[in-house]
Write a protein that holds these residues in place. Structure first.
Motif, short mmCIF file in Angstrom:
data_model
loop_
_atom_site.label_atom_id
_atom_site.label_comp_id
_atom_site.label_asym_id
_atom_site.label_seq_id
_atom_site.Cartn_x
_atom_site.Cartn_y
_atom_site.Cartn_z
N VAL A 188 -4.61 -0.90 -2.20
CA VAL A 188 -4.28 -0.15 -1.04
C VAL A 188 -5.03 -0.52 0.24
O VAL A 188 -4.91 -0.88 1.40
CB VAL A 188 -4.07 1.41 -1.26
N ASN A 189 -6.40 -0.06 -0.10
CA ASN A 189 -7.37 -0.17 0.96
C ASN A 189 -8.73 -0.73 0.51
O ASN A 189 -9.90 -0.54 1.27
CB ASN A 189 -7.51 1.18 1.72
N LEU A 243 -8.15 0.94 9.62
CA LEU A 243 -7.72 2.34 9.50
C LEU A 243 -8.28 3.22 10.09
O LEU A 243 -7.79 4.24 10.97
CB LEU A 243 -7.72 2.66 7.88
N ASN A 294 -4.54 6.81 4.04
CA ASN A 294 -5.30 5.70 3.24
C ASN A 294 -5.07 4.20 3.71
O ASN A 294 -5.59 3.34 3.29
CB ASN A 294 -4.82 5.79 1.68
N HIS A 295 -4.16 3.99 4.56
CA HIS A 295 -3.73 2.87 5.12
C HIS A 295 -3.25 2.73 6.64
O HIS A 295 -2.54 3.94 6.63
CB HIS A 295 -2.79 2.13 4.22
N VAL A 313 -9.22 -3.82 6.25
CA VAL A 313 -8.22 -2.83 6.26
C VAL A 313 -8.91 -1.58 6.57
O VAL A 313 -8.48 -0.50 7.33
CB VAL A 313 -7.29 -2.81 4.97
N PRO A 364 0.81 -1.14 -0.09
CA PRO A 364 0.04 0.02 0.11
C PRO A 364 0.85 1.12 -0.05
O PRO A 364 0.38 2.19 -0.37
CB PRO A 364 -0.83 -0.13 1.34
#
Length: 420
Positions: free
Chosen positions: A316-317, A326, A283-284, A322, A127
């Motif tokens: 990434v997400n 986050l 974003n992560h 995830v 990510p």
């Protein structure tokens, strides 16, 4: 369609407790899948020691010390912008080196030393990697638009973007600590970093003064916090002096990509100009590090209200677990999840775009499954500058003047009176 009624009255205390325990077991079962994986979804807070080792390695490459690392001016002056330097920090195959060099001929890239330390603890294609390292897919994107939100047509005055009745944006710079590979304004990233001249900012302020319906001003770019402390103080003071401006917002990713920018001096300035809302973009979970937490603590103590605007990015997400991790970790550092943006059709970035169905599925696995504070609004930006449109799972099943029928987060169907 089964309608679930309210439980009947008249149960004795023992039966109520039995029902309560059965319900608790049912609820625990609903998050079993998340409990099985949550400890495997690491945050930057979990990786303090590897991040420290990566920082030491990068400082050795630059022949610098911890004092320089903590200086955001040093971070900006030493952004990684070439393959040879990047390859000293992370292992690159010959194909990756060639690909990065090719992409760099068309699309600018830069990574702050701080964010490169995250890159060093991520895996290739992970990510952090996807957000920061140029990918060949950027060159293979034949579709998309340079300006999908039609900002060129919502620009009634210098540096102004206006898409809504009572608020607008001042675009103050094209500079960023890192040029994210999914950037929505990559068309503005030239070979030279430029802040807007003072004359342009004055013209933007004149437009705001002349339009008394504007009560909310967002200062963004690029990254608004890359303006000097003096310029930010001046701009915020000018906005404070406009009677109809009620709140100021600042758009920045420096908290994520260069938390060293959040200095005591900057926070002292922000504290002078309440109310200030800062929206950033995590974003992560790997992006939430001890240095980030320290920066957010400073901002909160200065009275700044923090929000997060994540972008839904393939690889990434785009995973419910995830995204939940986050948002839960953001709350721990006092950043309120605000939006999840569906990735825009920006030329060179479409390999990041997921289906809308994936976004809705993520929302299905947030609402009810975690704190309401950890549930942002899923947003699609309507093409052509027509603004943010919330997208929700379908909770309302039926409605007339007597009743509404809706489904709960567990997909149970409920009838509810529609009183006048």
């Amino acid at each position: 369609m089964a309608i679930f009624p309210m439980p009947p009255a008249g149960f004795d205390p023992e039966e109520k407790r039995r029902i309560s325990l059965e319900r608790a077991r049912e609820l625990k079962e609903r998050i079993r899948d998340y409990l099985q994986v949550k400890d495997k979804i690491l945050t930057g807070l979990d990786l303090a020691e590897p991040l420290e080792a990566a920082r030491e390695k990068i400082l050795a490459i630059f022949n610098a010390g911890k004092e320089q690392w903590a200086d955001w001016h040093w971070q900006m002056a030493h952004r990684i912008t070439n393959v040879d330097l990047l390859s000293q920090i992370v292992d690159l195959t010959s194909e990756e080196r060639q690909s990065i060099a090719q992409v760099g001929k068309r699309f600018r890239w830069a990574i702050s030393p701080y964010y490169a330390s995250l890159l060093a603890v991520d895996s290739p294609g992970g990510p952090i990697w996807l957000q920061s390292v140029p990918q060949e897919a950027e060159l293979n994107d034949s579709g998309g638009s340079e300006d999908p939100m039609a900002e060129a047509f919502t620009n009634p005055a210098p540096a102004i973007t206006r898409r809504y009745p009572d608020r607008l944006i001042i675009n103050v710079t094209n500079q960023c600590a890192m040029y994210c590979r999914h950037c929505q304004r990559r068309r503005n990233i030239g070979e030279i970093d430029r802040h807007q001249p003072r004359e342009v900012l004055k013209a933007a302020l004149d437009y705001i003064r002349a339009n008394p319906e504007i009560r909310d001003v967002l200062i963004t770019g690029g990254d608004a916090l890359l303006l000097s402390d003096r310029c930010l103080d001046w701009l915020l003071s000018e906005l404070d002096a406009i009677p109809h401006v009620e709140i100021k917002r600042i758009g920045t990713r420096a908290i994520v990509t260069m938390p060293q920018r959040i200095t005591p001096a900057l926070c002292a300035i922000l504290e002078k100009h309440p109310p200030i809302y800062i929206n950033t973009q995590f974003n992560h979970p790997l992006e939430i590090t001890p240095e980030v937490k320290e920066a957010c603590d400073r901002l909160v103590k200065a009275g700044v209200v923090l929000g997060n605007q994540a972008v839904l990015l393939k690889g990434v997400n785009n995973n419910p677990h995830v995204m939940k991790k986050l948002n839960q970790t953001l709350l721990r550092i006092r950043v309120r999840p605000y939006y999840i943006f569906h990735a825009k059709e920006v030329k060179g970035t479409r390999h990041f775009i997921t289906s809308v169905d994936e976004g809705i599925e993520i929302m299905e696995k947030l609402r009810g499954y975690t704190s309401g504070l950890a549930v942002p609004t899923y947003i699609i930006n309507a093409p052509g500058g027509l603004g943010k449109t919330p997208v929700l799972p379908r909770y309302m099943v039926f409605r007339d003047d007597k009743q509404v029928v809706f489904r709960t987060w567990e997909k149970k169907i409920i009838s509810y009176p529609n009183h006048h």
